[in-house]
Structures are given as structure tokens and as C-alpha cells.
Write a protein that holds these residues in place. Structure first.
Motif, PDB file in Angstrom:
ATOM      1  N   ASN A 286      62.617  21.478  32.348  1.00  0.00           N
ATOM      2  CA  ASN A 286      63.773  22.032  31.642  1.00  0.00           C
ATOM      3  C   ASN A 286      63.993  21.341  30.302  1.00  0.00           C
TER       4      ASN A 286
ATOM      5  N   ALA B  16      61.567  22.760  27.915  1.00  0.00           N
ATOM      6  CA  ALA B  16      61.946  24.122  27.551  1.00  0.00           C
ATOM      7  C   ALA B  16      63.085  24.117  26.540  1.00  0.00           C
ATOM      8  N   ILE B  17      64.031  23.214  26.721  1.00  0.00           N
ATOM      9  CA  ILE B  17      65.150  23.119  25.776  1.00  0.00           C
ATOM     10  C   ILE B  17      64.653  22.679  24.403  1.00  0.00           C
TER      11      ILE B  17
ATOM     12  N   ASP C 157      61.612  23.028  23.219  1.00  0.00           N
ATOM     13  CA  ASP C 157      60.759  24.079  22.665  1.00  0.00           C
ATOM     14  C   ASP C 157      61.619  25.191  22.063  1.00  0.00           C
ATOM     15  N   SER C 158      62.659  25.576  22.755  1.00  0.00           N
ATOM     16  CA  SER C 158      63.514  26.646  22.215  1.00  0.00           C
ATOM     17  C   SER C 158      64.252  26.170  20.953  1.00  0.00           C
ATOM     18  N   ALA C 159      64.627  24.889  20.905  1.00  0.00           N
ATOM     19  CA  ALA C 159      65.295  24.357  19.712  1.00  0.00           C
ATOM     20  C   ALA C 159      64.345  24.363  18.524  1.00  0.00           C
TER      21      ALA C 159
ATOM     22  N   GLN D  50      61.756  26.372  18.118  1.00  0.00           N
ATOM     23  CA  GLN D  50      61.530  27.771  17.716  1.00  0.00           C
ATOM     24  C   GLN D  50      62.709  28.331  16.952  1.00  0.00           C
ATOM     25  N   ASP D  51      63.926  27.913  17.311  1.00  0.00           N
ATOM     26  CA  ASP D  51      65.101  28.370  16.580  1.00  0.00           C
ATOM     27  C   ASP D  51      65.106  27.854  15.146  1.00  0.00           C
ATOM     28  N   GLU D  52      64.658  26.623  14.938  1.00  0.00           N
ATOM     29  CA  GLU D  52      64.636  26.038  13.590  1.00  0.00           C
ATOM     30  C   GLU D  52      63.521  26.614  12.747  1.00  0.00           C
TER      31      GLU D  52
ATOM     32  N   GLY E  80      61.597  29.471  13.505  1.00  0.00           N
ATOM     33  CA  GLY E  80      61.500  30.941  13.551  1.00  0.00           C
ATOM     34  C   GLY E  80      62.400  31.646  12.560  1.00  0.00           C
TER      35      GLY E  80
END
Length: 98
Positions: free
Chosen positions: A83, A86-87, A89-91, A93-95, A97
């Protein structure tokens, strides 16, 4: 070893008839069991066998319990670390992407 000696040995072995293995005399095991009971060794052997079986069962139960605890402990850690990745990785991608 010389060939002459080997040939003589092989000829002597081939002349020998097949022998059946020696069998235990009839009632030998019964006599052994009767002697052990008469001497009192039978009860001691049974008690030893029960103790060994009890010790083996105890070790199996403890090993199974320890493996179960370790399996559950490692399973929780892998889920938590999964987890966290995953957190992160998503952070990322948000920066990065759109």
C-alpha cells in the motif's frame, strides 16, 4: 588380481547352487516377546514409545503454530508495504502526469 584367479573364482561361484536365505525359527518372535514381558522390559519400551510419540506431537504442534504466526505476520507486512508503494506511485503519477 590375475585373470587366472578371477576365472577360478567365477567357476567356483557358478558351481554353487542358489541358497535360500535363512528364515527365523518358528515362534522366535513369540519367545522374544514372552522373555521381554517376563523381564519387565515390555512395559518400559511401551512407556518410552508413548513418550517419544508425545514429544513428536508436541514439536509438530509448536512448529505448525510458529509457522502460522510467521505466515500471518509476513502477510500483514507485505500488504502494508504494498500500500505504501501504491500511494507513492500514485503521488508520482499525479505530479508528472497531465
Amino acid at each position: 588380481m590375475k585373470d587366472v584367479d578371477l576365472d577360478r573364482l567365477l567357476r567356483a561361484a557358478s558351481k554353487e547352487k542358489d541358497q535360500t536365505p535363512a528364515e527365523m525359527p518358528l515362534g522366535f518372535d513369540t519367545r522374544v516377546a514372552a522373555l521381554s514381558r517376563r523381564n519387565g522390559n515390555g512395559a518400559a519400551f511401551g512407556a518410552l514409545l508413548r513418550r517419544v510419540a508425545l514429544a513428536a506431537a508436541t514439536v509438530i504442534i509448536l512448529a505448525t503454530g510458529g509457522a502460522w504466526v510467521e505466515f500471518n505476520r509476513n502477510d500483514d507486512a507485505s500488504v502494508a508495504s504494498g500500500n505504501e508503494f501504491a500511494i507513492a506511485d500514485s503521488a508520482i503519477q499525479d505530479e508528472v502526469g497531465p
